[in-house]
Write an enzyme that holds these catalytic residues in place. Structure first.
Site, short mmCIF file in Angstrom:
data_model
loop_
_atom_site.label_atom_id
_atom_site.label_comp_id
_atom_site.label_asym_id
_atom_site.label_seq_id
_atom_site.Cartn_x
_atom_site.Cartn_y
_atom_site.Cartn_z
N THR A 22 0.82 -1.21 0.00
CA THR A 22 0.00 0.00 0.00
C THR A 22 0.86 1.26 0.00
O THR A 22 0.44 2.29 -0.51
CB THR A 22 -0.94 -0.03 1.23
OG1 THR A 22 -1.84 -1.11 1.05
CG2 THR A 22 -1.73 1.25 1.38
N SER A 68 1.37 -7.44 -0.73
CA SER A 68 2.13 -8.40 0.07
C SER A 68 1.35 -9.65 0.45
O SER A 68 1.91 -10.59 0.99
CB SER A 68 2.73 -7.73 1.32
OG SER A 68 1.77 -7.57 2.33
N THR A 101 1.92 -4.02 4.32
CA THR A 101 1.85 -4.27 5.76
C THR A 101 1.25 -5.64 6.10
O THR A 101 1.46 -6.14 7.21
CB THR A 101 1.02 -3.18 6.48
OG1 THR A 101 -0.32 -3.21 5.97
CG2 THR A 101 1.63 -1.81 6.30
N ASP A 102 0.51 -6.25 5.15
CA ASP A 102 -0.22 -7.48 5.50
C ASP A 102 0.70 -8.61 5.95
O ASP A 102 0.38 -9.34 6.89
CB ASP A 102 -1.07 -7.95 4.31
CG ASP A 102 -2.28 -7.06 4.09
OD1 ASP A 102 -2.57 -6.22 4.96
OD2 ASP A 102 -2.94 -7.21 3.05
N1 ASP Z 1 -2.64 -5.38 1.03
C1 ASP Z 1 -1.60 -4.41 1.27
C2 ASP Z 1 -0.26 -5.15 1.26
O1 ASP Z 1 0.05 -5.78 2.21
C3 ASP Z 1 -1.84 -3.74 2.57
C4 ASP Z 1 -0.79 -2.74 3.00
O2 ASP Z 1 0.30 -2.64 2.48
O3 ASP Z 1 -1.10 -1.99 3.97
O4 ASP Z 1 0.44 -5.10 0.27
#
Ligand code: ASP
Length: 337
Positions: A22, A68, A101-102
């Site tokens: 993200t 991710s 972040t995932d």
């Molecule tokens: N779905 C995203 C990822 O993990 C969420 C994020 O980055 O906050 O790539």
């Protein structure tokens, strides 16, 4: 007393490796979803934060451009190889990785275990896409580079920077689905940024980098390991299906302190008899699964994950199974890593 680089001194040389997430997401790039992760290149992320040039001399590499949720162990190993290669270069003082972040905590832990360097390695993400109002990516990236640039960040293994907090890759977890301060560690962060300078209160107690039992160069293929989360009435046949799929390890995330219903324990015993290593972990957010506490790990020949959550326990087990499948040795590894 930590000091920031003073004027006149050469700036630290930092490589920022982009993997997507993200932090590189955009709402403008899509009409079908709320936003799309991993569409901006890492060079665009750096260009959006001109003040980075006052902190470090930066170059970048784009390794992946993915959400991710698509991260997997082969990609994590390739990232560890890339970070190791960069950290070994004489003209590189630190490496920063941008990541979704995932699954950031799993990737950061893999780097923590596998990258043998004293140079700072910092993983950073963001909860809001780059073009959102109040995007947290630029501030997080600047904070990550400030942490990476500072000599007191050396020798701590992989670090995760979120806002002003600096967490150990071993302990940090994503604990909120949407808030900007989505990450936490059981015993709190290692330190925080104040006045642009990291101030550390703790150092990681467990092994990382060169001190771990696992060596990146020796790992061809991580072992297949599944996480099984027990809920009321979990059909034990699921355990048998996981064994039939070829798994060499099962991390069981049980309720409470890693408790195991009798029927599931019987199925896990069958798995153990077939040579599969069983690690007992908890589905509860925080706390310790202590060996022999409320469950007879010795009698079942299981391994207790201590305070390592099930998803990080999977990473450690998948790597450790490349060197041993002896539960006693694996318990030692879980007790020290
Ligand atoms: N779905 C995203 C990822 O993990 C969420 C994020 O980055 O906050 O790539």
């Amino acid at each position: 007393m930590p000091t920031a680089p003073t004027s006149g001194q050469p700036l630290p040389r930092i490589v920022v490796v982009g993997t997507g997430g993200t932090i590189a997401g955009s709402s403008a790039a899509t009409t079908t979803k709320r936003y799309q992760a991993g569409v901006l290149g890492v060079a665009d992320l750096l260009a959006a934060v001109p003040s980075l040039a006052e902190v470090a001399e930066i170059r970048c590499e784009q390794l992946y451009q993915i959400d991710s949720v698509e991260m997997d162990l082969p990609r994590q190993l390739d990232l560890a190889r890339a970070v190791s290669r960069l950290a070994a270069e004489d003209d590189v003082d630190a490496v920063v990785v941008t990541h979704g972040t995932d699954t950031l905590e799993e990737t950061a832990y893999a780097l923590h275990l596998l990258v043998d360097t004293d140079k700072p390695v910092v993983v950073v993400g963001a909860m809001r896409p780059a073009d959102a109002a109040g995007a947290d990516g630029p501030g997080n990236l600047l904070a990550a580079v400030r942490v990476a640039a500072h000599p007191t960040s050396r020798g701590l293994g992989a670090l995760v920077v979120v806002g002003e907090e600096i967490h150990s890759a071993r302990d940090v977890r994503k604990e909120h689905t949407s808030r900007v301060d989505a990450f936490g560690s059981l015993t709190g962060p290692l330190g925080e940024l104040a006045g642009g300078v990291p101030r550390y209160a703790h150092i990681p107690a467990r092994r990382h980098g060169a001190a771990t039992a696992v060596t990146l160069a020796a790992i061809d293929q991580p072992a297949a390991v599944e996480v099984l989360v027990t809920r009321a009435e979990l059909p034990p046949q699921i355990v048998d299906a996981v064994v039939a799929s070829g798994a060499r390890g099962i991390v069981h995330a049980g309720p409470g302190a890693g408790n195991v219903p009798e029927r599931v324990a019987a199925a896990l015993d069958r798995a153990r008899s077939a040579g599969v290593v069983v690690v007992r972990s908890s589905r509860v957010a925080w706390g310790t699964v202590a060996r022999g506490d409320a469950f007879d790990d010795d009698g079942h020949d299981f391994v207790a994950a201590a305070d390592l959550g099930p998803y990080k326990a999977r990473v450690l087990l998948a790597l450790a199974l490349t060197i041993t499948d002896d539960p006693a040795r694996l318990q030692q590894i879980f007790d020290t890593h």
